[in-house]
Enzyme design. Sequence first.
Site, PDB file in Angstrom:
ATOM      1  N   ARG A 149       5.734   3.159  -1.781  1.00  0.00           N
ATOM      2  CA  ARG A 149       6.593   3.606  -0.220  1.00  0.00           C
ATOM      3  C   ARG A 149       7.784   4.422  -0.121  1.00  0.00           C
ATOM      4  O   ARG A 149       8.480   4.484  -1.048  1.00  0.00           O
ATOM      5  CB  ARG A 149       6.346   2.770   0.910  1.00  0.00           C
ATOM      6  CG  ARG A 149       5.089   1.632   1.277  1.00  0.00           C
ATOM      7  CD  ARG A 149       6.190   0.714   1.890  1.00  0.00           C
ATOM      8  NE  ARG A 149       4.821   0.185   2.130  1.00  0.00           N
ATOM      9  CZ  ARG A 149       3.802  -0.272   1.858  1.00  0.00           C
ATOM     10  NH1 ARG A 149       4.722  -1.706   0.371  1.00  0.00           N
ATOM     11  NH2 ARG A 149       2.842  -1.865   2.297  1.00  0.00           N
ATOM     12  N   HIS A 272      -0.436  -4.081  -0.602  1.00  0.00           N
ATOM     13  CA  HIS A 272      -1.486  -4.447   0.760  1.00  0.00           C
ATOM     14  C   HIS A 272      -1.284  -5.633   0.851  1.00  0.00           C
ATOM     15  O   HIS A 272      -2.059  -6.634  -0.141  1.00  0.00           O
ATOM     16  CB  HIS A 272      -2.441  -3.212   1.074  1.00  0.00           C
ATOM     17  CG  HIS A 272      -2.083  -2.002   1.725  1.00  0.00           C
ATOM     18  ND1 HIS A 272      -3.326  -1.175   1.480  1.00  0.00           N
ATOM     19  CD2 HIS A 272      -1.093  -1.317   1.677  1.00  0.00           C
ATOM     20  CE1 HIS A 272      -2.820   0.074   1.255  1.00  0.00           C
ATOM     21  NE2 HIS A 272      -1.502   0.116   1.751  1.00  0.00           N
TER      22      HIS A 272
END
Length: 303
Positions: A149, A272
């Site tokens: 990210r 995740h």
Amino acid sequence: MVNYQTCRIMFMKYLQIEKNASPYTLKFYTDDLNTFFTFLEEEQIQDLNHLNERDIRIFLTNLYKNQLSRRTVSRILSCLRSFYRFLQREEFVNQNPFMHISLPKSEKKLPSFLYQEELEKLFHVSDMTTPLGQRNQALLELLYATGIRVGECVKIRVSDIDFDIGTVFVTGKGNKERYVPFGSFAATALKTYIEDGRNSLLEKTESQTNCLFLNVRGQPLTDRGIRFILNKMVEKTSLTVNIYPHKLRHTFATHMLNAGADLRTVQELLGHEHLSTTQIYTHVTKDYLRHVYMNSHPRAKKK
């Protein structure tokens, strides 16, 4: 009866300190709570304990009247559910009226990604004789090589890079840590930047920093700075696509799955928490396979 704004301030501190929420989450939740408090004032509901399901239905009706998307409404409800859960924990309210309110079904939007040909054009636009060109190349290579990210990228320090085993130490959401591998192209770009371009950028400031990516003034690069860099790189190509850091994350996941990586591995690499979050990329790969088939098979479509 507890003051609305006092509750908001306490809740924001809780999100920031205990939950390590991102600046974007704090901003959106502040806006969502202000929307909710405005509604309470209009309906003359002075006690947070007095909210009932009828009030919530009126609140939702007002949100839809303002033409808010289902995704935005869902976020607001999630915010208020968390808010009341916090108030319950602190014994400011007796119950959470949002606990059994169903979230609206979100629009099924598949993540967009870049094709290999589009990526290749981006990889050839940086001027590797300049410090900024070396930085931009290292940034692009690392984002695509790891799928991290943008918020994780700006936190990376030089000491987080391990060239011996080819991994980068990443601190993700909720301070969750993981090691993500990167390949030879990223390694070469990073070494060039760290040994040359980064040192040149550091000379432009008196302050020292261990942050990996620096701006033109030698200061740590921000989220916005990375987005600006990527847009400038696109402008130097003939591409007409819209590019943003998360699109490179989508591209990483899609290309990994297309090449045969299993879902669990991609889940770990992306950081995740739930496999269901990663599963959306399987739909993207199906579309990609159909696209390749329709454009490659001699009898897939009539001439």
